[in-house]
Design an enzyme around this catalytic site. Structure first.
Site, mmCIF file in Angstrom:
data_model
loop_
_atom_site.group_PDB
_atom_site.id
_atom_site.type_symbol
_atom_site.label_atom_id
_atom_site.label_comp_id
_atom_site.label_asym_id
_atom_site.label_seq_id
_atom_site.Cartn_x
_atom_site.Cartn_y
_atom_site.Cartn_z
ATOM 1 N N GLU A 28 0.814 -1.216 0.000
ATOM 2 C CA GLU A 28 0.000 0.000 0.000
ATOM 3 C C GLU A 28 0.846 1.263 0.000
ATOM 4 O O GLU A 28 1.993 1.262 0.431
ATOM 5 C CB GLU A 28 -0.880 0.049 1.254
ATOM 6 C CG GLU A 28 -1.801 -1.132 1.393
ATOM 7 C CD GLU A 28 -2.861 -0.923 2.458
ATOM 8 O OE1 GLU A 28 -3.743 -1.744 2.544
ATOM 9 O OE2 GLU A 28 -2.788 0.082 3.191
ATOM 10 N N CYS A 41 3.416 8.568 1.530
ATOM 11 C CA CYS A 41 3.940 7.575 2.468
ATOM 12 C C CYS A 41 3.969 6.261 1.702
ATOM 13 O O CYS A 41 2.920 5.776 1.273
ATOM 14 C CB CYS A 41 3.019 7.489 3.684
ATOM 15 S SG CYS A 41 3.462 6.185 4.831
ATOM 16 N N CYS A 48 6.477 -7.291 7.344
ATOM 17 C CA CYS A 48 7.659 -6.821 8.058
ATOM 18 C C CYS A 48 8.071 -7.891 9.057
ATOM 19 O O CYS A 48 7.231 -8.529 9.695
ATOM 20 C CB CYS A 48 7.350 -5.516 8.797
ATOM 21 S SG CYS A 48 8.791 -4.857 9.682
ATOM 22 N N CYS A 52 6.202 -5.424 15.441
ATOM 23 C CA CYS A 52 5.800 -4.475 16.498
ATOM 24 C C CYS A 52 4.330 -4.724 16.834
ATOM 25 O O CYS A 52 3.495 -4.889 15.944
ATOM 26 C CB CYS A 52 6.017 -3.043 16.035
ATOM 27 S SG CYS A 52 7.740 -2.713 15.630
ATOM 28 N N CYS A 55 1.330 -2.657 15.412
ATOM 29 C CA CYS A 55 1.394 -2.414 13.968
ATOM 30 C C CYS A 55 0.725 -3.536 13.189
ATOM 31 O O CYS A 55 1.070 -4.707 13.350
ATOM 32 C CB CYS A 55 2.863 -2.291 13.559
ATOM 33 S SG CYS A 55 3.108 -2.124 11.785
ATOM 34 N N GLY A 98 6.940 -2.141 6.134
ATOM 35 C CA GLY A 98 8.322 -2.609 6.085
ATOM 36 C C GLY A 98 9.324 -1.740 6.812
ATOM 37 O O GLY A 98 9.041 -0.602 7.182
ATOM 38 N N GLU A 99 10.494 -2.312 7.046
ATOM 39 C CA GLU A 99 11.609 -1.626 7.716
ATOM 40 C C GLU A 99 12.657 -1.286 6.651
ATOM 41 O O GLU A 99 13.370 -2.185 6.173
ATOM 42 C CB GLU A 99 12.190 -2.527 8.805
ATOM 43 C CG GLU A 99 13.551 -2.113 9.338
ATOM 44 C CD GLU A 99 13.635 -0.666 9.839
ATOM 45 O OE1 GLU A 99 12.911 -0.306 10.778
ATOM 46 O OE2 GLU A 99 14.454 0.098 9.274
ATOM 47 N N SER A 130 11.980 6.146 7.771
ATOM 48 C CA SER A 130 11.612 5.819 9.145
ATOM 49 C C SER A 130 12.128 4.435 9.500
ATOM 50 O O SER A 130 11.896 3.474 8.766
ATOM 51 C CB SER A 130 10.082 5.858 9.286
ATOM 52 O OG SER A 130 9.720 5.489 10.585
ATOM 53 N N SER A 153 11.409 5.210 15.131
ATOM 54 C CA SER A 153 10.248 4.764 15.901
ATOM 55 C C SER A 153 10.736 4.374 17.288
ATOM 56 O O SER A 153 11.396 3.348 17.451
ATOM 57 C CB SER A 153 9.615 3.543 15.219
ATOM 58 O OG SER A 153 9.103 3.909 13.966
ATOM 59 N N LEU A 154 10.409 5.181 18.286
ATOM 60 C CA LEU A 154 10.934 4.951 19.639
ATOM 61 C C LEU A 154 9.894 4.227 20.498
ATOM 62 O O LEU A 154 10.117 3.129 20.970
ATOM 63 C CB LEU A 154 11.335 6.293 20.267
ATOM 64 C CG LEU A 154 12.069 6.226 21.594
ATOM 65 C CD1 LEU A 154 13.389 5.503 21.461
ATOM 66 C CD2 LEU A 154 12.305 7.646 22.148
ATOM 67 N N HIS A 155 8.788 4.875 20.729
ATOM 68 C CA HIS A 155 7.596 4.299 21.375
ATOM 69 C C HIS A 155 7.747 3.913 22.844
ATOM 70 O O HIS A 155 6.750 3.673 23.527
ATOM 71 C CB HIS A 155 7.055 3.110 20.577
ATOM 72 C CG HIS A 155 6.858 3.437 19.126
ATOM 73 N ND1 HIS A 155 6.232 4.593 18.697
ATOM 74 C CD2 HIS A 155 7.248 2.791 17.991
ATOM 75 C CE1 HIS A 155 6.228 4.637 17.365
ATOM 76 N NE2 HIS A 155 6.843 3.566 16.923
ATOM 77 N N CYS A 272 -0.842 5.502 10.462
ATOM 78 C CA CYS A 272 0.342 4.767 10.883
ATOM 79 C C CYS A 272 -0.011 3.441 11.548
ATOM 80 O O CYS A 272 -0.841 3.371 12.433
ATOM 81 C CB CYS A 272 1.139 5.615 11.857
ATOM 82 S SG CYS A 272 2.604 4.810 12.462
HETATM 83 S S1 SF4 Z 1 6.138 -0.445 13.013
HETATM 84 FE FE1 SF4 Z 1 7.525 -0.557 11.226
HETATM 85 S S2 SF4 Z 1 9.230 -1.908 11.961
HETATM 86 FE FE2 SF4 Z 1 7.484 -2.264 13.363
HETATM 87 S S3 SF4 Z 1 6.389 -4.032 12.472
HETATM 88 FE FE3 SF4 Z 1 5.411 -2.150 11.673
HETATM 89 S S4 SF4 Z 1 6.403 -1.814 9.703
HETATM 90 FE FE4 SF4 Z 1 7.723 -3.219 10.880
#
Ligand code: SF4
Length: 294
Positions: A28, A41, A48, A52, A55, A98-99, A130, A153-155, A272
């Protein structure tokens, strides 16, 4: 590249592209419109590996990296969508599925393609990658792309809480991540930009605020607070607005720049942490319009 897409439009002006690749995989992109400019975006992987817990994409596991063509097709789609609206595509952020720092084969060529003056001509300062903090990839990234921004991405600022929220990131502990980011800042001059999803009763309390403030105190840092967007079936809830506002004010009082992200796109599950093909199918069935925005 042989991929097709269906487009969904939301009332807030954002548009989501639901892509089907030649091998049947889905990914997407989200286009967010502002007055005179737009932000794309985009995704760089199908699924991924990092899982997380807040997510939707992370629930899929990693299927595969996108090809460079598949990444750049998303930018071509965005330019096509904007057409003659009088809005130009200015920002491109790698904040979709994805990362990026685990998809380096696609990331470098895609960034170069986006900056290419013969095609998209996106200024590097308007590109943002990111990452959840793949420590060993940070220095090679900024050595090659010193003007491209990095968002982290800290969180959570406490290791055990971060481990619980972002189990795939345990290999890159905060004790290694922050020094790597300090070196990034020293080399590039960029302010450190952190994303922090606000989840009620999980990471939005006094304790977590104190830990975040202590971690960033003395650093030139910007924290973007993101209201959590629960996917269908999620057990967590977003922090109530007064909690979010108080959290932001406390950061500011501590001298830390802080903003709250406008969750453009949540009406079409494009905000997000909401990008998953499973939900694509549901949403597309309900309200798709055939292919005809920070
Ligand atoms: S927040 Fe980013 S790194 Fe974490 S699972 Fe989702 S896509 Fe992957």
């Amino acid at each position: 590249m042989d991929a097709s897409c269906t487009t969904l439009n939301a009332a807030d002006g954002s548009t989501k592209a639901l892509w089907t690749a030649a091998d049947g995989q889905h990914f997407e992109s989200v286009l967010i419109r502002h007055k005179t400019r737009a932000t794309l975006c985009l995704s760089i992987q199908v699924g991924c590996a990092l899982g997380c817990r807040f997510c939707s994409t992370g629930r899929l596991g990693l299927v595969r990296d996108l090809s460079v063509d598949e990444v750049l097709a998303q930018a071509a789609w965005a330019v096509g969508q904007l057409g003659d609206e009088g809005i130009r595509l200015r920002n491109v952020v790698f904040m979709g599925m994805g990362e990026p720092l685990l998809a380096l084969g696609a990331l470098g060529p895609a960034l170069r393609g986006l900056m290419d003056q013969r095609s998209f001509e996106i200024a590097p300062r308007y590109l943002c990658v990111s990452t959840c903090g793949v420590v060993n990839a940070i220095e090679p990234f900024y050595r090659e792309f010193p003007k491209v921004k990095l968002a982290v991405s800290l969180h959570a600022a406490r290791q055990d809480l971060r481990d619980a929220l972002m189990p795939g990131c345990r290999s890159w502990p905060l004790a290694d991540l922050l020094p790597a980011l300090d070196r990034y800042q020293e080399a590039t001059g960029h302010r450190l930009f952190f994303e922090y999803i606000m989840i009620a009763g999980v990471n939005d309390g006094e304790r977590e605020l104190g830990e975040l403030t202590a971690l960033l105190k003395g650093r030139d840092a910007h924290v973007n607070l993101i209201p959590y967007n629960p996917a269908p079936g999620a057990v967590w809830k977003p922090s109530p607005r007064p909690v979010l506002d108080a959290f932001q004010q406390a950061l500011r009082t501590a001298g830390i720049v802080s903003t709250v992200r406008r969750s453009a796109g949540d009406a079409i599950a494009a905000a997000c942490g909401q990008l998953t093909p499973g939900e694509i199918c549901t949403i597309a069935t309900l309200s798709e319009t055939n292919c005809p925005r920070l």
